[in-house]
Design a protein around this motif. Sequence first.
Motif, PDB file in Angstrom:
ATOM      1  N   ASP A  25       0.833  -1.212   0.000  1.00  0.00           N
ATOM      2  CA  ASP A  25       0.000   0.000   0.000  1.00  0.00           C
ATOM      3  C   ASP A  25       0.865   1.258   0.000  1.00  0.00           C
ATOM      4  O   ASP A  25       0.503   2.271  -0.588  1.00  0.00           O
ATOM      5  CB  ASP A  25      -0.902   0.032   1.242  1.00  0.00           C
ATOM      6  CG  ASP A  25      -1.976  -1.034   1.239  1.00  0.00           C
ATOM      7  OD1 ASP A  25      -2.194  -1.670   0.180  1.00  0.00           O
ATOM      8  OD2 ASP A  25      -2.602  -1.252   2.295  1.00  0.00           O
ATOM      9  N   GLY A  26       2.005   1.171   0.694  1.00  0.00           N
ATOM     10  CA  GLY A  26       2.898   2.318   0.783  1.00  0.00           C
ATOM     11  C   GLY A  26       3.583   2.639  -0.519  1.00  0.00           C
ATOM     12  O   GLY A  26       4.097   3.752  -0.707  1.00  0.00           O
ATOM     13  N   ARG A  72       0.276   3.807  -3.573  1.00  0.00           N
ATOM     14  CA  ARG A  72      -0.365   5.115  -3.526  1.00  0.00           C
ATOM     15  C   ARG A  72       0.382   6.193  -4.298  1.00  0.00           C
ATOM     16  O   ARG A  72      -0.126   7.298  -4.454  1.00  0.00           O
ATOM     17  CB  ARG A  72      -0.612   5.532  -2.080  1.00  0.00           C
ATOM     18  CG  ARG A  72      -1.818   4.804  -1.504  1.00  0.00           C
ATOM     19  CD  ARG A  72      -2.242   5.287  -0.143  1.00  0.00           C
ATOM     20  NE  ARG A  72      -3.523   4.709   0.201  1.00  0.00           N
ATOM     21  CZ  ARG A  72      -4.660   5.393   0.307  1.00  0.00           C
ATOM     22  NH1 ARG A  72      -4.663   6.697   0.123  1.00  0.00           N
ATOM     23  NH2 ARG A  72      -5.786   4.778   0.623  1.00  0.00           N
ATOM     24  N   HIS A  73       1.557   5.883  -4.805  1.00  0.00           N
ATOM     25  CA  HIS A  73       2.184   6.799  -5.760  1.00  0.00           C
ATOM     26  C   HIS A  73       1.308   6.930  -7.006  1.00  0.00           C
ATOM     27  O   HIS A  73       1.393   7.926  -7.728  1.00  0.00           O
ATOM     28  CB  HIS A  73       3.564   6.283  -6.178  1.00  0.00           C
ATOM     29  CG  HIS A  73       4.621   6.455  -5.130  1.00  0.00           C
ATOM     30  ND1 HIS A  73       5.054   7.690  -4.696  1.00  0.00           N
ATOM     31  CD2 HIS A  73       5.353   5.546  -4.435  1.00  0.00           C
ATOM     32  CE1 HIS A  73       6.003   7.539  -3.790  1.00  0.00           C
ATOM     33  NE2 HIS A  73       6.195   6.250  -3.604  1.00  0.00           N
ATOM     34  N   GLU A 133      -2.146   6.708  -7.013  1.00  0.00           N
ATOM     35  CA  GLU A 133      -3.563   6.822  -6.649  1.00  0.00           C
ATOM     36  C   GLU A 133      -4.358   7.799  -7.513  1.00  0.00           C
ATOM     37  O   GLU A 133      -5.590   7.737  -7.539  1.00  0.00           O
ATOM     38  CB  GLU A 133      -3.704   7.210  -5.183  1.00  0.00           C
ATOM     39  CG  GLU A 133      -3.163   8.566  -4.820  1.00  0.00           C
ATOM     40  CD  GLU A 133      -3.297   8.856  -3.333  1.00  0.00           C
ATOM     41  OE1 GLU A 133      -4.283   8.395  -2.727  1.00  0.00           O
ATOM     42  OE2 GLU A 133      -2.419   9.512  -2.778  1.00  0.00           O
ATOM     43  N   ARG A 183       6.564   4.712   0.883  1.00  0.00           N
ATOM     44  CA  ARG A 183       6.558   5.922   1.712  1.00  0.00           C
ATOM     45  C   ARG A 183       5.732   5.668   2.970  1.00  0.00           C
ATOM     46  O   ARG A 183       4.578   5.238   2.898  1.00  0.00           O
ATOM     47  CB  ARG A 183       5.965   7.105   0.961  1.00  0.00           C
ATOM     48  CG  ARG A 183       6.856   7.717  -0.094  1.00  0.00           C
ATOM     49  CD  ARG A 183       6.285   9.026  -0.580  1.00  0.00           C
ATOM     50  NE  ARG A 183       6.172  10.014   0.511  1.00  0.00           N
ATOM     51  CZ  ARG A 183       5.523  11.178   0.388  1.00  0.00           C
ATOM     52  NH1 ARG A 183       4.941  11.506  -0.745  1.00  0.00           N
ATOM     53  NH2 ARG A 183       5.465  12.004   1.425  1.00  0.00           N
ATOM     54  N   HIS A 216       2.377   7.384   3.082  1.00  0.00           N
ATOM     55  CA  HIS A 216       1.244   6.685   2.481  1.00  0.00           C
ATOM     56  C   HIS A 216       0.642   5.668   3.454  1.00  0.00           C
ATOM     57  O   HIS A 216      -0.562   5.418   3.436  1.00  0.00           O
ATOM     58  CB  HIS A 216       1.683   5.987   1.194  1.00  0.00           C
ATOM     59  CG  HIS A 216       1.984   6.933   0.072  1.00  0.00           C
ATOM     60  ND1 HIS A 216       2.747   6.584  -1.026  1.00  0.00           N
ATOM     61  CD2 HIS A 216       1.630   8.228  -0.116  1.00  0.00           C
ATOM     62  CE1 HIS A 216       2.840   7.610  -1.845  1.00  0.00           C
ATOM     63  NE2 HIS A 216       2.178   8.616  -1.306  1.00  0.00           N
ATOM     64  N   ASP A 222      -1.826   7.375   5.566  1.00  0.00           N
ATOM     65  CA  ASP A 222      -3.110   7.563   4.883  1.00  0.00           C
ATOM     66  C   ASP A 222      -3.994   6.330   5.001  1.00  0.00           C
ATOM     67  O   ASP A 222      -5.216   6.436   5.126  1.00  0.00           O
ATOM     68  CB  ASP A 222      -2.877   7.883   3.398  1.00  0.00           C
ATOM     69  CG  ASP A 222      -2.205   9.225   3.176  1.00  0.00           C
ATOM     70  OD1 ASP A 222      -2.301  10.094   4.060  1.00  0.00           O
ATOM     71  OD2 ASP A 222      -1.578   9.399   2.110  1.00  0.00           O
TER      72      ASP A 222
END
Length: 248
Positions: free
Chosen positions: A97-98, A101-102, A104, A201, A204, A207
Motif C-alpha cells: 500500500d505504501g 499510492r504513488h 492513486e 513511503r 502513504h 493515509d
Amino acid sequence: MPYLAIDTATATLTVALGEKGKLLGEATTQLSRNHSVKMMPLLEGLMANLDLSPDDLKGIIVGRGPGSYTGVRIAVTAAKAFAMALNIPLVGVSSLDGLARHGELTDALVVPMFDARRKQAYTAFYEQQNGSFIKIVEDQLLVLDDLIKAINSRMVVRRLDKRKVAVLLLGDGAQVHRAELIERLGEKAQFAAAASHDFVRAAHLLDVGIPLLEAGEGQDAATFAPEYLQLVEAEKKWLEQQAGGNSQ
C-alpha cells in the motif's frame, strides 16, 4: 496527537509522523542493509526536529510486509515494542500500500511489485473506483509469467468496462523485470515517472492506517505478526528434508 508509521520491508527505510489529513514529517533512506541500526536514529532525529517525544504518539502504523524476511521483522518488532511500552494502539497495513499510492491519481491499473528473486514478485492490484483508490486483488507472491497473465486478464475487464487499458508498474520488481514487462505487455505498460515514485513511503501508510485506528480497528500488539507470503529458505529446505524422509 500524531501517529507514527514505520516500514522496513524492502531496501527502503521510511518513517513518518502525522495526523489525519496532515503529514507532519517524513524521513526515508534507500539503504539496502542496516535498517536495524539506522531506524532508531532516523526516527529520533525526525521526532526531535518536530519537538515531539514518544509520549506524544497516539498510535502506531507498521508495514507488515510482504518483503524481506529480516527487513519486515525489524519494523514489526519495533512497532510492537512501542505499542506495548506506550500503551497505544497498533495496526499493520500492507507494505505494498505504501508503494501503490504513488499511483492513486492515475486511471490505470496500479501494480506495485517487490522483487522476490527467481522471477517472482510480491504484488497486489489497485485502481480507482467511484472516486476512491482501492485494492482489488490482495497481496500475493506470483511468478512473473502468472503476474503478466493476471494483468492481461484485468485488461480484458477494463476494456469491457470502457476503462483505460493501461497498467502502472511500480517498485524494484518492475525495474528488475522492466524489459520483459515491456516486451509482453507492450504499450499497456507504464512505469514510474520518477525514481522517487518507486519506493515505499511511510506517509502513504499513514493515509491507510489512520482511518483504521480511528475506527477502532487496532490489533493486539502481543500477537501481531508480519505477512511473509512465503517460507524462508531454511524452512523450505527443512520441510523438503522432512518430506523426503517420510517418503522413504
